[in-house]
Design a protein around this motif. Structure first.
Motif, PDB file in Angstrom:
ATOM      1  N   TYR A 107       0.852  -1.179   0.000  1.00  6.94           N
ATOM      2  CA  TYR A 107       0.000   0.000   0.000  1.00  6.94           C
ATOM      3  C   TYR A 107       0.889   1.229   0.000  1.00  6.94           C
ATOM      4  O   TYR A 107       1.800   1.341   0.810  1.00  6.94           O
ATOM      5  N   ALA A 108       0.627   2.128  -0.913  1.00  8.99           N
ATOM      6  CA  ALA A 108       1.370   3.375  -0.968  1.00  8.99           C
ATOM      7  C   ALA A 108       0.368   4.520  -1.030  1.00  8.99           C
ATOM      8  O   ALA A 108      -0.497   4.530  -1.900  1.00  8.99           O
ATOM      9  N   PRO A 109       0.454   5.454  -0.102  1.00 13.42           N
ATOM     10  CA  PRO A 109      -0.457   6.597  -0.148  1.00 13.42           C
ATOM     11  C   PRO A 109      -0.321   7.340  -1.469  1.00 13.42           C
ATOM     12  O   PRO A 109       0.755   7.404  -2.055  1.00 13.42           O
ATOM     13  N   ALA A 110      -1.419   7.913  -1.926  1.00 13.92           N
ATOM     14  CA  ALA A 110      -1.423   8.592  -3.226  1.00 13.92           C
ATOM     15  C   ALA A 110      -0.745   9.947  -3.186  1.00 13.92           C
ATOM     16  O   ALA A 110      -0.416  10.499  -4.203  1.00 13.92           O
ATOM     17  N   GLN A 111      -0.536  10.490  -2.014  1.00  6.07           N
ATOM     18  CA  GLN A 111       0.116  11.791  -1.904  1.00  6.07           C
ATOM     19  C   GLN A 111       1.036  11.786  -0.687  1.00  6.07           C
ATOM     20  O   GLN A 111       0.872  10.964   0.197  1.00  6.07           O
ATOM     21  N   PRO A 112       1.985  12.691  -0.662  1.00  6.01           N
ATOM     22  CA  PRO A 112       2.841  12.785   0.521  1.00  6.01           C
ATOM     23  C   PRO A 112       1.992  13.100   1.755  1.00  6.01           C
ATOM     24  O   PRO A 112       1.032  13.868   1.665  1.00  6.01           O
ATOM     25  N   ILE A 113       2.312  12.469   2.842  1.00  5.02           N
ATOM     26  CA  ILE A 113       1.555  12.684   4.075  1.00  5.02           C
ATOM     27  C   ILE A 113       2.355  13.620   4.968  1.00  5.02           C
ATOM     28  O   ILE A 113       3.464  13.306   5.365  1.00  5.02           O
ATOM     29  N   ASN A 114       1.791  14.768   5.275  1.00  2.29           N
ATOM     30  CA  ASN A 114       2.495  15.719   6.133  1.00  2.29           C
ATOM     31  C   ASN A 114       1.731  16.012   7.413  1.00  2.29           C
ATOM     32  O   ASN A 114       2.063  16.929   8.137  1.00  2.29           O
ATOM     33  N   GLU A 115       0.705  15.236   7.700  1.00  2.00           N
ATOM     34  CA  GLU A 115      -0.083  15.404   8.924  1.00  2.00           C
ATOM     35  C   GLU A 115       0.025  14.123   9.742  1.00  2.00           C
ATOM     36  O   GLU A 115      -0.324  13.044   9.264  1.00  2.00           O
ATOM     37  N   PRO A 116       0.517  14.214  10.983  1.00  2.00           N
ATOM     38  CA  PRO A 116       0.710  13.016  11.800  1.00  2.00           C
ATOM     39  C   PRO A 116      -0.546  12.178  11.994  1.00  2.00           C
ATOM     40  O   PRO A 116      -0.470  10.954  12.031  1.00  2.00           O
ATOM     41  N   ASP A 117      -1.720  12.809  12.109  1.00  2.00           N
ATOM     42  CA  ASP A 117      -2.942  12.019  12.276  1.00  2.00           C
ATOM     43  C   ASP A 117      -3.142  11.077  11.093  1.00  2.00           C
ATOM     44  O   ASP A 117      -3.552   9.937  11.259  1.00  2.00           O
ATOM     45  N   LEU A 118      -2.857  11.552   9.879  1.00  2.00           N
ATOM     46  CA  LEU A 118      -3.012  10.715   8.690  1.00  2.00           C
ATOM     47  C   LEU A 118      -1.978   9.601   8.661  1.00  2.00           C
ATOM     48  O   LEU A 118      -2.282   8.456   8.356  1.00  2.00           O
ATOM     49  N   LEU A 119      -0.738   9.943   8.971  1.00  2.00           N
ATOM     50  CA  LEU A 119       0.332   8.956   8.957  1.00  2.00           C
ATOM     51  C   LEU A 119       0.099   7.857   9.989  1.00  2.00           C
ATOM     52  O   LEU A 119       0.199   6.669   9.693  1.00  2.00           O
ATOM     53  N   ASP A 149      -1.674   3.593  20.474  1.00  2.00           N
ATOM     54  CA  ASP A 149      -2.985   4.262  20.515  1.00  2.00           C
ATOM     55  C   ASP A 149      -2.975   5.444  21.483  1.00  2.00           C
ATOM     56  O   ASP A 149      -3.519   6.511  21.189  1.00  2.00           O
ATOM     57  N   GLU A 150      -2.331   5.256  22.631  1.00  2.00           N
ATOM     58  CA  GLU A 150      -2.258   6.321  23.639  1.00  2.00           C
ATOM     59  C   GLU A 150      -1.469   7.524  23.107  1.00  2.00           C
ATOM     60  O   GLU A 150      -1.900   8.668  23.228  1.00  2.00           O
ATOM     61  N   TRP A 151      -0.309   7.244  22.514  1.00  2.00           N
ATOM     62  CA  TRP A 151       0.499   8.344  21.960  1.00  2.00           C
ATOM     63  C   TRP A 151      -0.225   9.038  20.817  1.00  2.00           C
ATOM     64  O   TRP A 151      -0.122  10.247  20.650  1.00  2.00           O
ATOM     65  N   TYR A 152      -0.963   8.262  20.019  1.00  2.00           N
ATOM     66  CA  TYR A 152      -1.740   8.841  18.921  1.00  2.00           C
ATOM     67  C   TYR A 152      -2.767   9.842  19.473  1.00  2.00           C
ATOM     68  O   TYR A 152      -2.872  10.960  18.973  1.00  2.00           O
ATOM     69  N   GLN A 153      -3.489   9.438  20.488  1.00  2.00           N
ATOM     70  CA  GLN A 153      -4.486  10.335  21.095  1.00  2.00           C
ATOM     71  C   GLN A 153      -3.819  11.574  21.694  1.00  2.00           C
ATOM     72  O   GLN A 153      -4.305  12.694  21.526  1.00  2.00           O
ATOM     73  N   GLN A 154      -2.725  11.370  22.393  1.00  2.00           N
ATOM     74  CA  GLN A 154      -2.033  12.497  23.022  1.00  2.00           C
ATOM     75  C   GLN A 154      -1.525  13.498  21.981  1.00  2.00           C
ATOM     76  O   GLN A 154      -1.720  14.706  22.127  1.00  2.00           O
ATOM     77  N   GLN A 155      -0.888  13.007  20.928  1.00  2.00           N
ATOM     78  CA  GLN A 155      -0.339  13.923  19.926  1.00  2.00           C
ATOM     79  C   GLN A 155      -1.445  14.657  19.195  1.00  2.00           C
ATOM     80  O   GLN A 155      -1.286  15.792  18.794  1.00  2.00           O
ATOM     81  N   SER A 156      -2.576  13.995  19.032  1.00  2.00           N
ATOM     82  CA  SER A 156      -3.690  14.608  18.311  1.00  2.00           C
ATOM     83  C   SER A 156      -4.342  15.735  19.110  1.00  2.00           C
ATOM     84  O   SER A 156      -4.980  16.612  18.537  1.00  2.00           O
ATOM     85  N   THR A 186      -2.578  17.685  21.524  1.00  2.00           N
ATOM     86  CA  THR A 186      -1.649  18.681  22.053  1.00  2.00           C
ATOM     87  C   THR A 186      -1.423  19.811  21.060  1.00  2.00           C
ATOM     88  O   THR A 186      -1.407  19.593  19.850  1.00  2.00           O
ATOM     89  N   LEU A 187      -1.269  21.013  21.578  1.00  2.00           N
ATOM     90  CA  LEU A 187      -0.998  22.179  20.742  1.00  2.00           C
ATOM     91  C   LEU A 187       0.486  22.527  20.715  1.00  2.00           C
ATOM     92  O   LEU A 187       0.930  23.292  19.869  1.00  2.00           O
ATOM     93  N   ASP A 188       1.235  21.956  21.630  1.00  2.00           N
ATOM     94  CA  ASP A 188       2.679  22.184  21.706  1.00  2.00           C
ATOM     95  C   ASP A 188       3.356  21.376  20.594  1.00  2.00           C
ATOM     96  O   ASP A 188       3.405  20.142  20.648  1.00  2.00           O
TER      97      ASP A 188
END
Length: 165
Positions: free
Chosen positions: A57-69, A90-97, A99-101
């Protein structure tokens, strides 16, 4: 698998070069696979259903958003075809999503990515590097007006200024 193993890899004709590359890379490990070319709709149906042993599987475009990656490796993620699940990721995914820092978010994303790679949950076999050159004499090329590189592949509106010849 001390004697290696055989499997089938369903792909669309778009991924023939990648599959050929992977075939060569896996051969020394004893992994032998047959490439089965199928249409895109069938491949996506099989991927969503988890009906494969190995897939590309290869994404159709470059991914520059961590939530998508990270959606490729979070429990229940829409493109998590391998059904990988890890509470820490899963925990780190939720935390990074949430945080504003930006520095803290980057740290959480990198920790999640490292864990996914360490667990071999979503091995990255190759990546495509795209460079977009600009010259004053090339006219009609505006990649910033499109979402990603691939929407510009036809290049039908691009021309060389007479000063370039």
């Amino acid at each position: 698998f001390p004697n290696g193993f055989e499997t089938e890899v369903p792909i669309t004709d778009r991924y023939i070069r990648q599959a050929t590359f992977l075939l060569d890379q896996f051969k020394p490990l004893g992994v032998r696979f047959a490439v089965k070319i199928i249409d895109t709709a069938t491949l996506e149906t099989r991927q969503v259903a988890g009906d494969f042993a190995m897939t590309i599987y290869a994404p159709a475009q470059p991914i520059n958003e961590p939530d998508l990656l990270l959606a490729y490796s979070v429990t229940g993620g829409g493109r998590n075809y391998g059904r990988f699940s890890d509470k820490q990721v899963d925990e780190w995914y939720q935390q990074q999503s949430q945080t504003l820092d930006t520095a803290k978010r980057k740290e959480l994303v990198l920790m999640a990515q490292r864990r996914v790679l360490d667990l071999a949950a979503l091995p990255v076999m190759y990546t495509v590097l795209l460079d977009l050159p600009y010259w004053k004499c090339i006219k009609g090329f505006y990649p910033e007006k499109h979402f990603g590189y691939y929407t510009n592949l036809k290049r039908q509106d691009i021309w060389l200024d007479d000063g370039c010849r």
